[in-house]
Write a protein that holds these residues in place. Structure first.
Motif, PDB file in Angstrom:
ATOM      1  N   ILE A  91       5.476  -8.435   1.771  1.00  0.00           N
ATOM      2  CA  ILE A  91       5.922  -8.021   0.425  1.00  0.00           C
ATOM      3  C   ILE A  91       7.200  -7.234   0.628  1.00  0.00           C
ATOM      4  N   GLY A 150       7.489   4.595   1.292  1.00  0.00           N
ATOM      5  CA  GLY A 150       6.912   3.275   1.015  1.00  0.00           C
ATOM      6  C   GLY A 150       5.467   3.392   0.590  1.00  0.00           C
ATOM      7  N   GLY A 151       4.781   2.245   0.635  1.00  0.00           N
ATOM      8  CA  GLY A 151       3.415   2.176   0.113  1.00  0.00           C
ATOM      9  C   GLY A 151       2.419   3.004   0.908  1.00  0.00           C
ATOM     10  N   ASN A 152       2.510   2.931   2.228  1.00  0.00           N
ATOM     11  CA  ASN A 152       1.577   3.740   3.011  1.00  0.00           C
ATOM     12  C   ASN A 152       1.722   5.213   2.644  1.00  0.00           C
ATOM     13  N   ASN A 155       0.417   6.123  -0.805  1.00  0.00           N
ATOM     14  CA  ASN A 155      -1.043   6.216  -0.852  1.00  0.00           C
ATOM     15  C   ASN A 155      -1.556   7.442  -0.092  1.00  0.00           C
ATOM     16  N   HIS A 192      -5.531  -2.535   1.432  1.00  0.00           N
ATOM     17  CA  HIS A 192      -4.550  -2.523   2.535  1.00  0.00           C
ATOM     18  C   HIS A 192      -4.987  -1.537   3.629  1.00  0.00           C
ATOM     19  N   TRP A 194      -3.728   0.883   4.961  1.00  0.00           N
ATOM     20  CA  TRP A 194      -3.389   2.310   4.861  1.00  0.00           C
ATOM     21  C   TRP A 194      -4.647   3.157   4.730  1.00  0.00           C
ATOM     22  N   GLY A 247      -2.996  -5.452  -7.665  1.00  0.00           N
ATOM     23  CA  GLY A 247      -2.304  -6.420  -6.850  1.00  0.00           C
ATOM     24  C   GLY A 247      -2.649  -6.163  -5.394  1.00  0.00           C
ATOM     25  N   VAL A 249      -3.054  -6.704  -1.397  1.00  0.00           N
ATOM     26  CA  VAL A 249      -2.005  -7.159  -0.483  1.00  0.00           C
ATOM     27  C   VAL A 249      -2.138  -8.636  -0.115  1.00  0.00           C
ATOM     28  N   ASP A 274      -3.847   1.682  -6.041  1.00  0.00           N
ATOM     29  CA  ASP A 274      -2.788   1.194  -5.160  1.00  0.00           C
ATOM     30  C   ASP A 274      -2.074   0.054  -5.890  1.00  0.00           C
ATOM     31  N   ALA A 276       1.124  -0.470  -5.213  1.00  0.00           N
ATOM     32  CA  ALA A 276       2.367  -0.514  -4.428  1.00  0.00           C
ATOM     33  C   ALA A 276       3.103  -1.822  -4.685  1.00  0.00           C
ATOM     34  N   TYR A 277       2.349  -2.910  -4.673  1.00  0.00           N
ATOM     35  CA  TYR A 277       2.976  -4.215  -4.945  1.00  0.00           C
ATOM     36  C   TYR A 277       2.987  -4.534  -6.449  1.00  0.00           C
ATOM     37  N   ASP A 303       5.682   0.888  -5.446  1.00  0.00           N
ATOM     38  CA  ASP A 303       6.795   0.806  -4.485  1.00  0.00           C
ATOM     39  C   ASP A 303       8.031   0.148  -5.090  1.00  0.00           C
ATOM     40  N   HIS A 305      10.540  -0.487  -3.489  1.00  0.00           N
ATOM     41  CA  HIS A 305      11.100  -1.422  -2.507  1.00  0.00           C
ATOM     42  C   HIS A 305      10.305  -2.722  -2.396  1.00  0.00           C
ATOM     43  N   LYS A 306       9.316  -2.880  -3.247  1.00  0.00           N
ATOM     44  CA  LYS A 306       8.646  -4.182  -3.307  1.00  0.00           C
ATOM     45  C   LYS A 306       9.153  -4.916  -4.561  1.00  0.00           C
TER      46      LYS A 306
HETATM   47  C1  LIG Z   1      -1.077  -3.123  -1.878  1.00  0.00           C
HETATM   48  C2  LIG Z   1      -0.274  -2.525  -0.767  1.00  0.00           C
HETATM   49  N1  LIG Z   1      -0.426  -1.220  -0.450  1.00  0.00           N
HETATM   50  C3  LIG Z   1       0.273  -0.634   0.521  1.00  0.00           C
HETATM   51  C4  LIG Z   1       1.199  -1.341   1.268  1.00  0.00           C
HETATM   52  C5  LIG Z   1       1.998  -0.655   2.343  1.00  0.00           C
HETATM   53  O1  LIG Z   1       3.323  -0.545   1.929  1.00  0.00           O
HETATM   54  P1  LIG Z   1       4.498  -0.121   2.940  1.00  0.00           P
HETATM   55  O2  LIG Z   1       4.611  -1.274   3.893  1.00  0.00           O
HETATM   56  O3  LIG Z   1       5.684   0.043   2.071  1.00  0.00           O
HETATM   57  O4  LIG Z   1       4.082   1.124   3.617  1.00  0.00           O
HETATM   58  C6  LIG Z   1       1.376  -2.693   0.989  1.00  0.00           C
HETATM   59  C7  LIG Z   1       2.322  -3.490   1.793  1.00  0.00           C
HETATM   60  O5  LIG Z   1       2.468  -4.665   1.635  1.00  0.00           O
HETATM   61  C8  LIG Z   1       0.630  -3.294  -0.055  1.00  0.00           C
HETATM   62  O6  LIG Z   1       0.789  -4.574  -0.386  1.00  0.00           O
END
Ligand SMILES: Cc1ncc(COP(=O)(O)O)c(C=O)c1O
Length: 493
Positions: A91, A150-152, A155, A192, A194, A247, A249, A274, A276-277, A303, A305-306
Motif C-alpha cells: 500500500i 506512518g501506519g505503524n 497505531n 496488520h 503492528w 480496510g 491490509v 486502523d 491507515a489504508y 495514513d 502516505h497511502k
Molecule cells: C491497515 C494497515 N495498518 C498499518 C499499516 C502499516 O503502515 P506503515 O507501513 O505506514 O507503517 C498498513 C500498511 O500497509 C496497513 O495496511
C-alpha cells in the motif's frame, strides 16, 4: 578587514539556484515520463553495490552539482518506482508532485515542530491539517491528533493512549509488572502486524491479543468478539480495547464499525480503528455508510502516505479527546521553557513519541488544498473502479480465479487449464505456482503486485492507490499475469 570565513557547508545563492534548477528540471522530466521506465530494474544488492562503489568516506568535499547529478542518475536508473502506473504493490502510493515541492520548502525553513515556540506557523499548519483530515473522513473537526511517520506509528501512538486510559493509574509509576490488571486487546485475524509489535512494546504481550475470526466477507465476527470479552471478564482479565479495521491490509475489508462501537460502549473499552489504508474512502458519498460508527471511535489511524498520495512519510493518529494523548505523552522537564502561565501553547512533543519533529504536515496540507475534497472523491473513486475492473477481467478469464474485491484491493490467482495431472490441480501446487509467479512479476519490471493469502490460497494482490493507473494499464497487467503464469506453469511441469 578579515577575509571571509570559508564554511564547508555553505552554498552561494548562485550555486544553490544552479543546482536547484537542475534538480527541479530533472524531477519534472522524471514525473513526465515515469511510465516509460520499467517499474523496477530488479537488480540485486551486489549489482547495486558495484554501481554505487565502495569508496571510503571522502576526506574533502566535492561540488554540490556533481553530487546531485550522480544522485539523480543513481535514483532514476536503479529504483523501484511506486509512482509508476503499473505499480500496484503493498500500500504505497504514487506521490503528489506538490508534496515533493512542499518537502523542499519544509526542510529549507526546517521548523522543529516538537515545540510551538520553535515552529509557530508550522504548528498551526499541522493543527489545520489534522482538522482537515478529520473533516475529510467525517469525524469531528474537534478531534485532536498528531502526524507521525506512518501506519505503524499511528497505531502505536493510539495504542499507548488507550493503555494509559484503561490501565490502572499507578502504571505510569509502578510499571506493568507491578499491577494486577491482565490487560487484553481484541482484533480480527486480518489485523496488520503492528498489533503484535504494540503488544510486546507496551507490556501487554502477544498472549494478550485475542485474535477474533473473520466472517466469510472478511469482517470481524462480532458474536465471537463479545463471547471472548465475556469469557475474559469471567477469567479475571481486563479487556482494554477493540481494534476495528477500516480496510484490512490483505483484502481491504471494513469491519462493522458501528457494531464494534456498541460493544466497546457496553464493556467500557477503548475503540480504535486502523484506517491507515481505507479511511480516506469515507470521502466517497456512496461508501459513507460502510464507515458508519467511525465517528464514535476513541482513536483512528489514517495514513496520508497511502490513499491521500502523500510522499513518504506521513501517518496520522486522530483522537476524539486530545487530552488522551496529553495524558500518555506529556512531560515537563526543567530544561524546556515551552509552556508559560500566560498561554497554553500547543506543543506537539506532548502528543506523541517524538521530541524533535520535522514538518511533515506541509506536504499533506499542500496536497489537501491542491486536490480538494472533490479531487480526492474523483481519484479514490477511480482507483476503486480500476480494482473492480481487475476483478471483472480476472473473473472473465478462464485461467484466472478472482478471489476478493474490497475498496481498491483485488486478489486473484492464476489457475492453469487443459488436461492436467491431478497433482497440478491441488491447492499446494497452485500456491507454489502463484508464489513463483509473484516473484517473477516483482523482478520483471512490467508490473509490481504483492500477495495475500485468502482461505489458504496464495493470491496475487493488486492494491491501487495510484493516480497514474488507467484502464489500459489494468488490461495490460492481466495479459502480463496470464502470459507469465503460463510460462511458469510450463517450467514447473
Ligand atoms: C491497515 C494497515 N495498518 C498499518 C499499516 C502499516 O503502515 P506503515 O507501513 O505506514 O507503517 C498498513 C500498511 O500497509 C496497513 O495496511
Amino acid at each position: 578587514m578579515s577575509a571571509e570565513r570559508s564554511i564547508p557547508v555553505k552554498m552561494s545563492k548562485e550555486e544553490f539556484k544552479k543546482v536547484g534548477y537542475y534538480l527541479i528540471d530533472s524531477i519534472a522530466d522524471f514525473f513526465d515520463n515515469i511510465e516509460s521506465r520499467p517499474v523496477t530494474t530488479g537488480e540485486t544488492g551486489p549489482q547495486l553495490q558495484s554501481i554505487l562503489g565502495t569508496d571510503s568516506l571522502p576526506a574533502s568535499g566535492m561540488a554540490p552539482e556533481v553530487i546531485m547529478k550522480r544522485a539523480t542518475e543513481l535514483l532514476y536508473n536503479h529504483s523501484l518506482f511506486n509512482g509508476h502506473p503499473k505499480f500496484l504493490g503493498y500500500i504505497t502510493s504514487s506521490a503528489t508532485p506538490i508534496g515533493a515541492l512542499a518537502d523542499l520548502l519544509s526542510t529549507a525553513v526546517n521548523p522543529n515542530v516538537g515545540a510551538n515556540i520553535l515552529s509557530p506557523m508550522a504548528t498551526e499548519i499541522e493543527k489545520q491539517t489534522i482538522r482537515w483530515l478529520a473533516e475529510l473522513i467525517g469525524v469531528s473537526p474537534e478531534s485532536g491528533g498528531i502526524l507521525v511517520s506512518g501506519g505503524n506509528m499511528a497505531n502505536f501512538t493510539a495504542f499507548l493512549a488507550a493503555r494509559t486510559a484503561k490501565a490502572p493509574k499507578s502504571t505510569k509509576v509502578e510499571g506493568m509488572s507491578n499491577n494486577t490488571a491482565r490487560l487484553v486487546v481484541y482484533c480480527s485475524t486480518a489485523t496488520h502486524a503492528w498489533i503484535e509489535k504494540a503488544a510486546f512494546f507496551f507490556g501487554i504481550g502477544t498472549k494478550g491479543i485475542r485474535w477474533i475470526a473473520q466472517q466469510d466477507n472478511g469482517k470481524i465476527n462480532l458474536e465471537l468478539l463479545e463471547q471472548a470479552i465475556i469469557q475474559d471478564l469471567k477469567n479475571g482479565y481486563s479487556p482494554m480495547m477493540v481494534i476495528g479495521n477500516a480496510g484490512d491490509v490483505s483484502t481491504g475489508a471494513i469491519d462493522d464499525l458501528n457494531g464494534i462501537g456498541i460493544i466497546c460502549k457496553k464493556y467500557n473499552l477503548w475503540f480504535h480503528i486502523d484506517g491507515a489504508y481505507g479511511a480516506p474512502a469515507a470521502v466517497i458519498p456512496s461508501l459513507k455508510s460502510s464507515f458508519d460508527g467511525m465517528a464514535d471511535a476513541d482513536s483512528i489511524a489514517i495514513d496520508p502516505h497511502k490513499w491521500l498520495y502523500s510522499p513518504l512519510e506521513a501517518g496520522c493518529t486522530l483522537v476524539k479527546d486530545p487530552n488522551t494523548l496529553i495524558d500518555a505523552y506529556s512531560a515537563h522537564p526543567v530544561y524546556y521553557n515551552f509552556s508559560n502561565a500566560e498561554s497554553q501553547p500547543h506543543n506537539y512533543y506532548e502528543y506523541g513519541f517524538q521530541n524533535s519533529r520535522g514538518f511533515r504536515a506541509l506536504k499533506v496540507w499542500a496536497a489537501l488544498q491542491h486536490v480538494g475534497r472533490d479531487g480526492y472523491v474523483k481519484m479514490i473513486g477511480h482507483n476503486i473502479e480500476l480494482a473492480q475492473l481487475l476483478f471483472r477481467l480476472a473473473n472473465q478469464h478462464p485461467e484466472l480465479e478472482a478471489m476478493t474485491q474490497n475498496l481498491s484491493i483485488t486478489t486473484l490467482r492464476f489457475v492453469p487449464v487443459g488436461e492436467l495431472p491431478e497433482i497440478e490441480t491441488n491447492n499446494e501446487f497452485l500456491n507454489k505456482l502463484n508464489e513463483a509467479l509473484l516473484n517473477r512479476l516483482q523482478r520483471g519490471g512490467k508490473v509490481f503486485l504483492s500477495n495475500a493469502v485468502v482461505r489458504d490460497k496464495y493470491c496475487l494482490r493488486g492494491c491501487i492507490v495510484n493516480f497514474r493507473t488507467s484502464e489500459k494499464d489494468i488490461e495490460e497487467i492481466v495479459e502480463t499475469i496470464v502470459s507469465e503464469g503460463r510460462r511458469i506453469h510450463d517450467e514447473m511441469r
